[in-house]
Design a protein around this motif. Structure first.
Motif, PDB file in Angstrom:
ATOM      1  N   VAL A   1      89.342 -20.423  64.630  1.00 32.80           N
ATOM      2  CA  VAL A   1      89.301 -20.816  66.040  1.00 32.80           C
ATOM      3  C   VAL A   1      88.182 -21.813  66.285  1.00 32.80           C
ATOM      4  CG1 VAL A   1      88.817 -19.976  68.372  1.00 32.80           C
ATOM      5  CG2 VAL A   1      90.396 -18.717  66.906  1.00 32.80           C
ATOM      6  N   THR A   2      87.038 -21.590  65.665  1.00 32.38           N
ATOM      7  CA  THR A   2      85.910 -22.512  65.826  1.00 32.38           C
ATOM      8  C   THR A   2      86.257 -23.901  65.307  1.00 32.38           C
ATOM      9  OG1 THR A   2      84.338 -20.676  65.619  1.00 32.38           O
ATOM     10  CG2 THR A   2      83.487 -22.899  65.275  1.00 32.38           C
ATOM     11  N   ALA A   3      86.868 -23.960  64.132  1.00 31.86           N
ATOM     12  CA  ALA A   3      87.250 -25.257  63.570  1.00 31.86           C
ATOM     13  C   ALA A   3      88.273 -25.957  64.452  1.00 31.86           C
ATOM     14  CB  ALA A   3      87.800 -25.063  62.149  1.00 31.86           C
ATOM     15  N   MET A   4      89.244 -25.196  64.947  1.00 35.78           N
ATOM     16  CA  MET A   4      90.263 -25.792  65.816  1.00 35.78           C
ATOM     17  C   MET A   4      89.635 -26.326  67.108  1.00 35.78           C
ATOM     18  SD  MET A   4      93.388 -23.894  67.805  1.00 35.78           S
ATOM     19  CE  MET A   4      92.159 -23.080  68.830  1.00 35.78           C
ATOM     20  N   ALA A   5      88.755 -25.524  67.719  1.00 38.70           N
ATOM     21  CA  ALA A   5      88.125 -25.947  68.967  1.00 38.70           C
ATOM     22  C   ALA A   5      87.290 -27.207  68.764  1.00 38.70           C
ATOM     23  CB  ALA A   5      87.258 -24.812  69.510  1.00 38.70           C
ATOM     24  N   HIS A   6      86.544 -27.259  67.669  1.00 40.46           N
ATOM     25  CA  HIS A   6      85.746 -28.456  67.405  1.00 40.46           C
ATOM     26  C   HIS A   6      86.621 -29.683  67.197  1.00 40.46           C
ATOM     27  CE1 HIS A   6      81.975 -26.007  66.021  1.00 40.46           C
ATOM     28  NE2 HIS A   6      82.059 -26.129  67.328  1.00 40.46           N
ATOM     29  N   SER A   7      87.769 -29.496  66.546  1.00 35.64           N
ATOM     30  CA  SER A   7      88.674 -30.635  66.344  1.00 35.64           C
ATOM     31  C   SER A   7      89.240 -31.143  67.659  1.00 35.64           C
ATOM     32  CB  SER A   7      89.815 -30.234  65.405  1.00 35.64           C
ATOM     33  OG  SER A   7      90.642 -29.251  66.008  1.00 35.64           O
ATOM     34  N   LEU A   8      89.272 -30.267  68.684  1.00 33.17           N
ATOM     35  CA  LEU A   8      89.736 -30.665  70.019  1.00 33.17           C
ATOM     36  C   LEU A   8      88.589 -31.125  70.911  1.00 33.17           C
ATOM     37  CD1 LEU A   8      92.293 -27.780  70.701  1.00 33.17           C
ATOM     38  CD2 LEU A   8      92.826 -30.148  70.129  1.00 33.17           C
ATOM     39  N   GLY A   9      87.384 -31.162  70.354  1.00 33.14           N
ATOM     40  CA  GLY A   9      86.233 -31.620  71.116  1.00 33.14           C
ATOM     41  C   GLY A   9      85.647 -30.562  72.029  1.00 33.14           C
TER      42      GLY A   9
ATOM     43  N   GLY B   1      79.834 -22.040  62.604  1.00 35.00           N
ATOM     44  CA  GLY B   1      79.838 -23.257  63.412  1.00 35.00           C
ATOM     45  C   GLY B   1      79.841 -23.041  64.904  1.00 35.00           C
ATOM     46  N   CYS B   2      79.773 -21.778  65.380  1.00 32.17           N
ATOM     47  CA  CYS B   2      79.733 -21.536  66.822  1.00 32.17           C
ATOM     48  C   CYS B   2      78.489 -22.180  67.418  1.00 32.17           C
ATOM     49  CB  CYS B   2      79.738 -20.035  67.117  1.00 32.17           C
ATOM     50  SG  CYS B   2      81.264 -19.205  66.652  1.00 32.17           S
ATOM     51  N   ASP B   3      78.614 -22.726  68.611  1.00 32.65           N
ATOM     52  CA  ASP B   3      77.531 -23.495  69.214  1.00 32.65           C
ATOM     53  C   ASP B   3      76.615 -22.644  70.092  1.00 32.65           C
ATOM     54  OD1 ASP B   3      78.612 -26.216  68.400  1.00 32.65           O
ATOM     55  OD2 ASP B   3      80.310 -25.396  69.536  1.00 32.65           O
ATOM     56  N   ILE B   4      77.204 -21.699  70.838  1.00 33.16           N
ATOM     57  CA  ILE B   4      76.445 -20.930  71.823  1.00 33.16           C
ATOM     58  C   ILE B   4      76.690 -19.450  71.578  1.00 33.16           C
ATOM     59  CG2 ILE B   4      76.115 -20.491  74.299  1.00 33.16           C
ATOM     60  CD1 ILE B   4      77.249 -23.313  74.792  1.00 33.16           C
ATOM     61  N   GLY B   5      75.664 -18.652  71.810  1.00 37.75           N
ATOM     62  CA  GLY B   5      75.771 -17.208  71.660  1.00 37.75           C
ATOM     63  C   GLY B   5      75.438 -16.498  72.946  1.00 37.75           C
ATOM     64  N   GLN B   6      76.085 -15.343  73.132  1.00 39.97           N
ATOM     65  CA  GLN B   6      75.851 -14.537  74.316  1.00 39.97           C
ATOM     66  C   GLN B   6      76.009 -13.076  73.929  1.00 39.97           C
ATOM     67  OE1 GLN B   6      78.506 -15.425  77.553  1.00 39.97           O
ATOM     68  NE2 GLN B   6      77.676 -13.846  78.901  1.00 39.97           N
ATOM     69  N   GLY B   7      75.090 -12.234  74.340  1.00 37.04           N
ATOM     70  CA  GLY B   7      75.188 -10.820  74.002  1.00 37.04           C
ATOM     71  C   GLY B   7      73.864 -10.107  74.227  1.00 37.04           C
ATOM     72  N   PHE B   8      73.879  -8.794  73.981  1.00 39.96           N
ATOM     73  CA  PHE B   8      72.696  -7.983  74.222  1.00 39.96           C
ATOM     74  C   PHE B   8      71.536  -8.378  73.312  1.00 39.96           C
ATOM     75  CE2 PHE B   8      75.342  -4.179  75.884  1.00 39.96           C
ATOM     76  CZ  PHE B   8      75.572  -4.875  77.055  1.00 39.96           C
ATOM     77  N   LEU B   9      71.826  -9.010  72.187  1.00 42.49           N
ATOM     78  CA  LEU B   9      70.742  -9.458  71.307  1.00 42.49           C
ATOM     79  C   LEU B   9      69.802 -10.408  72.053  1.00 42.49           C
ATOM     80  CD1 LEU B   9      69.411  -9.742  68.473  1.00 42.49           C
ATOM     81  CD2 LEU B   9      70.985 -11.653  68.079  1.00 42.49           C
ATOM     82  N   PHE B  10      70.367 -11.261  72.866  1.00 44.60           N
ATOM     83  CA  PHE B  10      69.570 -12.282  73.569  1.00 44.60           C
ATOM     84  C   PHE B  10      69.141 -11.819  74.959  1.00 44.60           C
ATOM     85  CE2 PHE B  10      72.740 -14.599  70.919  1.00 44.60           C
ATOM     86  CZ  PHE B  10      71.865 -15.024  69.943  1.00 44.60           C
ATOM     87  N   GLY B  11      69.781 -10.797  75.492  1.00 46.92           N
ATOM     88  CA  GLY B  11      69.396 -10.300  76.809  1.00 46.92           C
ATOM     89  C   GLY B  11      70.557  -9.634  77.513  1.00 46.92           C
ATOM     90  N   ARG B  12      70.254  -8.521  78.166  1.00 46.27           N
ATOM     91  CA  ARG B  12      71.263  -7.843  78.968  1.00 46.27           C
ATOM     92  C   ARG B  12      71.345  -8.486  80.355  1.00 46.27           C
ATOM     93  NH1 ARG B  12      72.872  -2.772  77.122  1.00 46.27           N
ATOM     94  NH2 ARG B  12      71.856  -2.131  75.174  1.00 46.27           N
ATOM     95  N   PRO B  13      72.493  -8.346  81.032  1.00 46.86           N
ATOM     96  CA  PRO B  13      72.563  -8.872  82.409  1.00 46.86           C
ATOM     97  C   PRO B  13      71.519  -8.192  83.287  1.00 46.86           C
ATOM     98  CG  PRO B  13      74.756  -8.327  81.569  1.00 46.86           C
ATOM     99  CD  PRO B  13      73.772  -7.783  80.581  1.00 46.86           C
ATOM    100  N   GLU B  14      70.768  -8.968  84.028  1.00 50.85           N
ATOM    101  CA  GLU B  14      69.733  -8.405  84.890  1.00 50.85           C
ATOM    102  C   GLU B  14      69.566  -9.252  86.131  1.00 50.85           C
ATOM    103  OE1 GLU B  14      65.776 -10.383  82.864  1.00 50.85           O
ATOM    104  OE2 GLU B  14      66.477  -8.436  82.103  1.00 50.85           O
ATOM    105  N   ALA B  15      69.026  -8.626  87.163  1.00 47.22           N
ATOM    106  CA  ALA B  15      68.795  -9.326  88.423  1.00 47.22           C
ATOM    107  C   ALA B  15      67.667 -10.334  88.262  1.00 47.22           C
ATOM    108  CB  ALA B  15      68.457  -8.325  89.520  1.00 47.22           C
ATOM    109  N   PRO B  16      67.716 -11.459  88.986  1.00 47.20           N
ATOM    110  CA  PRO B  16      66.643 -12.448  88.881  1.00 47.20           C
ATOM    111  C   PRO B  16      65.363 -11.940  89.529  1.00 47.20           C
ATOM    112  CG  PRO B  16      68.164 -13.073  90.618  1.00 47.20           C
ATOM    113  CD  PRO B  16      68.765 -11.880  89.930  1.00 47.20           C
ATOM    114  N   SER B  17      64.232 -12.248  88.907  1.00 49.48           N
ATOM    115  CA  SER B  17      62.933 -11.882  89.464  1.00 49.48           C
ATOM    116  C   SER B  17      62.437 -13.009  90.360  1.00 49.48           C
ATOM    117  CB  SER B  17      61.932 -11.638  88.331  1.00 49.48           C
ATOM    118  OG  SER B  17      60.624 -11.538  88.839  1.00 49.48           O
TER     119      SER B  17
END
Length: 542
Positions: A466-474, A495-511
């Protein structure tokens, strides 16, 4: 309202009608005078009087008086015919108006208004004649309507109505409540097997394809049924029970039928309570936006945040979207939630560096809003946010409905500079047509493929392909659900460009003083993981 006496005489035969009777009495009256005159030889005196006073023209007057009753009879006959014709036209017009008020104009079936008359009458006799109510909701009707056009959709509804009428039997009444919703009233006392057979016959009616003009289509139906012999039960309660059974069948994702059980009523009441509480939460501004970081995998820099809806309760806890989004969509509240989250996200983004973007999820239901694009832009203008900082996320299932409408909306957003991403890729109705015809810039691989990535060879192949296909489509690729360092390393290697998940941070209210994602380090699998980069150091390694 027409005169009842006029209607009464109009229904009588001509010779018994009021005008003829009046004319008859005139004839009797003048006839009596004539007989009396003959008996008294009055004609001789009249002739003598007429001869003596020829200038009075008494003979013409007397002749006219003798013929007048016959003229009155002719006039009465013609006038009565006119009255009868007018009353007949009025009666037919009233019948047509009543038929239109109580029947569906497309299928000719009885409508909800007639059901509100007939079902309570049947329920009043439920002790002697138990009442069974069947709720029918078509499956896959909208795709047929969108693919083949409204003319074919109307023809399909006509065919469904005819097939339901035949399957329900002569003693049943079939109603169309609107759209693809039907209801069937089955009065009478039946054994369990007999009732089961009748409901099953309705379900089996959808197993055959519908042969329409130039096309043959297949649609299913989710059917819910409930029975009562209690005359104290009202129509709304019985309909709610049938709908609850039908929704259980639909939730299972299959055609067929289901009978109401007591637990369903509790669930339906709980659902109604959640809807009422959700309306109150919107009125009290308790729908908040929590933010989860979007991290560039190459250098672990935060490039933005996804704004996620949270329903904040009075006790300080918050409900997750899975608990209320589906109810909000069915209740027509999803747009209010979307715009509340969008506004709060835009307000928070004003305090961030200008290069940080934010994303908001768009519901498929909202494509039906003709002013959607204008309302989004209005909020961005009011909050002073450039459209280029907003990313709108749509799921694959949002494109299954009216593809043309979805395409028009997404391109309109794109022309305003708003970025479009395809969310939860791989879990819905996937089509390369969507990627080629719609203005997607970002493809988000669903978390279900990332969870066991380190040990699942199939998931690795899918993510890599999926990553290769998406990159080929820009397209830029985002991997969701990254909860471990191993997964982050693997998707980065693929080859994934962006990551999202609990490793980087859980959803939280803005301070008030810091952007979401700042704070203490996160722990994952017993190892300390550096926190997501702060907004002020978004280009530095976290």
């Amino acid at each position: 309202m027409q005169d009842s006496s006029t209607d009464e005489y109009a229904e009588k035969s001509f010779w018994r009608s009021r005008p003829v009777l009046d004319a008859g009495w005139l004839i009797v009256f003048f006839g009596a005078i004539l007989i009396t005159a003959i008996h008294l030889e009055a004609f001789g005196h009249v002739v003598a009087l007429s001869a003596a006073h020829e200038n009075w023209e008494l003979d013409e007057i007397l002749t006219t008086m003798m013929l007048l009753p016959f003229g009155l009879v002719i006039y009465a006959k013609r006038r009565l015919n006119e009255v009868r014709s007018e009353l007949r036209r009025r009666h037919l017009a009233e019948q047509e108006a009543s038929r239109m008020a109580l029947h569906d104009p497309l299928t000719g079936l009885a409508n909800r208004r007639k059901a509100q008359i007939e079902i309570p009458l049947a329920l009043a006799q439920a002790a002697q004649q138990p009442v069974t109510l069947v709720s029918v909701d078509l499956n896959r009707f909208k795709p047929v309507n969108d693919l083949h056009g409204h003319a074919i959709g109307d023809e399909l509804l006509l065919a469904v109505g005819a097939r339901l009428t035949n399957a329900a039997g002569p003693s049943a009444s079939v109603y169309r409540f609107g759209g693809d919703e039907f209801c069937i009233l089955v009065p009478g006392r039946y054994s369990e097997d007999e009732l089961l057979g009748r409901i099953e016959a309705i379900s089996v009616a959808f197993e055959r394809r519908f042969d329409l003009t130039d096309v043959s289509v297949s649609v299913g139906a989710s059917i819910g049924a409930t029975t009562t012999n209690d005359p104290r039960v009202d129509m709304d309660e019985l309909l709610a029970q049938a709908d609850a059974a039908m929704y259980r069948c639909k939730k299972a994702g299959r055609n067929g039928f289901s009978f109401f059980e007591a637990g369903m009523e509790v669930a339906a009441l709980r659902r109604a309570k959640v809807e009422d509480e959700l309306r109150l939460a919107l009125a009290e501004d308790r729908i908040k936006a929590h933010f989860q970081p979007l991290v560039r995998l190459e250098d672990k820099a935060i490039i933005g945040y996804e704004a996620l809806a949270r329903w904040c309760m009075g006790d300080g806890t918050c409900r997750e979207p899975e608990e209320f989004i589906s109810i909000a969509e069915e209740a027509g509240l999803i747009s209010d939630i979307f715009f509340a989250v969008l506004r709060k996200a835009a307000q928070a983004a004003r305090t961030w560096p200008a290069d940080l973007k934010f994303s908001v999820n768009l519901s498929p239901v909202q494509f039906n809003d003709p002013w959607l694009v204008e309302r989004i832009l209005k909020i961005l203008v009011e909050e002073g946010i450039q459209p280029g900082r907003l990313e709108v996320e749509v799921t694959e299932n949002a494109l299954v409905g009216d593809f043309q409408v979805a395409r028009d909306v997404l391109w309109a957003l794109k022309r305003q500079g708003i970025h479009i991403s395809l969310d939860d890729f791989g879990t819905g109705y996937s089509s390369l047509r969507h990627l080629s015809e719609l203005p997607f810039e970002i493809l988000k691989i669903d978390r279900s493929f990332i969870a066991n990535l380190s040990s699942d060879a199939t998931a690795q192949t899918i993510v890599r392909t999926v990553t290769a296909m998406a990159h080929s489509l820009g397209l830029t690729v985002t991997a969701e659900g990254i909860d471990s360092v191993d997964n982050a390393t693997t998707v980065a290697d693929f080859g994934c460009d962006i990551g999202q998940g609990f490793l980087f941070g859980r959803p939280e209210a803005p301070s008030p003083t810091e952007a979401p994602g700042e704070g203490e380090p996160h722990l994952e699998e017993g190892r300390a993981v550096e926190p997501a980069a702060s907004a002020d150091a978004s280009r530095k390694r976290a």
